[in-house]
Design an enzyme around this catalytic site. Sequence first.
Site, PDB file in Angstrom:
ATOM      1  N   ARG A   1      -4.303 -10.145   3.161  1.00 33.02           N
ATOM      2  CA  ARG A   1      -4.246 -10.203   1.775  1.00 33.02           C
ATOM      3  C   ARG A   1      -2.929  -9.795   1.390  1.00 33.02           C
ATOM      4  O   ARG A   1      -2.646  -8.564   1.928  1.00 33.02           O
ATOM      5  CB  ARG A   1      -5.513  -9.462   1.247  1.00 33.02           C
ATOM      6  CG  ARG A   1      -5.350  -9.635  -0.202  1.00 33.02           C
ATOM      7  CD  ARG A   1      -6.012  -8.136  -1.006  1.00 33.02           C
ATOM      8  NE  ARG A   1      -5.360  -6.991  -0.612  1.00 33.02           N
ATOM      9  CZ  ARG A   1      -4.111  -6.439  -1.012  1.00 33.02           C
ATOM     10  NH1 ARG A   1      -3.472  -7.227  -1.892  1.00 33.02           N
ATOM     11  NH2 ARG A   1      -3.939  -4.967  -0.690  1.00 33.02           N
TER      12      ARG A   1
ATOM     13  N   LYS B   1       0.907  -1.165   0.192  1.00 29.42           N
ATOM     14  CA  LYS B   1      -0.012   0.047  -0.110  1.00 29.42           C
ATOM     15  C   LYS B   1       0.745   1.313   0.099  1.00 29.42           C
ATOM     16  O   LYS B   1       2.175   1.169   0.471  1.00 29.42           O
ATOM     17  CB  LYS B   1      -0.957   0.080   1.184  1.00 29.42           C
ATOM     18  CG  LYS B   1      -2.150  -1.154   1.171  1.00 29.42           C
ATOM     19  CD  LYS B   1      -3.007  -0.904   0.373  1.00 29.42           C
ATOM     20  CE  LYS B   1      -4.174  -1.709  -0.014  1.00 29.42           C
ATOM     21  NZ  LYS B   1      -5.356  -1.603   0.736  1.00 29.42           N
TER      22      LYS B   1
END
Length: 181
Positions: A157, A122
């Site tokens: 994830r 991210k």
Amino acid sequence: STAEAALDAGADIINDVSAMEMDKSMLEVVVKTKAPVILMHMRGTPQNMQTQCDYQNVVQEVVVYLEKRANLLLERGVAANKIILDPGIGFSKSPDQNLKLLQNLEAFTSGRYPVLLGTSRKSTIGIVLGGLPPEERLEGTMATTARGVAAGVNIFRVHDVEPNLRLARMLEAIRRGKVSI
């Protein structure tokens, strides 16, 4: 309709990034199929979500929101163990707000629902590590995985499965204080 088609084709879980907000028929699909469902927190749409990052208390507001969305399913007979909460790291949150959520993961894991953490590569990791591109964010991702394991997160994830799995297995062995097969 996409979720129904995916389930018909063999999928066994629904991942709804809008926690059943964008497509109101999703509630009926989950109730009818009893498929496990991931309810992720996000404000707005993927196109405008980063303009909707105003929170008084990001942790409390995300917890309350996800619990309300989960309660809709409970009221319709979906079992709590079929409802998975995802705080939505990177969705409608600033980097500091993402870090605040990571710092306070126990606010999610102390509840009755399994928790999914999706932090892999991210942008917050890239920013914290000095502007690294996504493909160079493995260590940052693994740090968030370690934080999630310590907080009791159930599902991760990640893009780089093997190193994150090894890290999680090692942390669990340390926590147990023994080797376990």
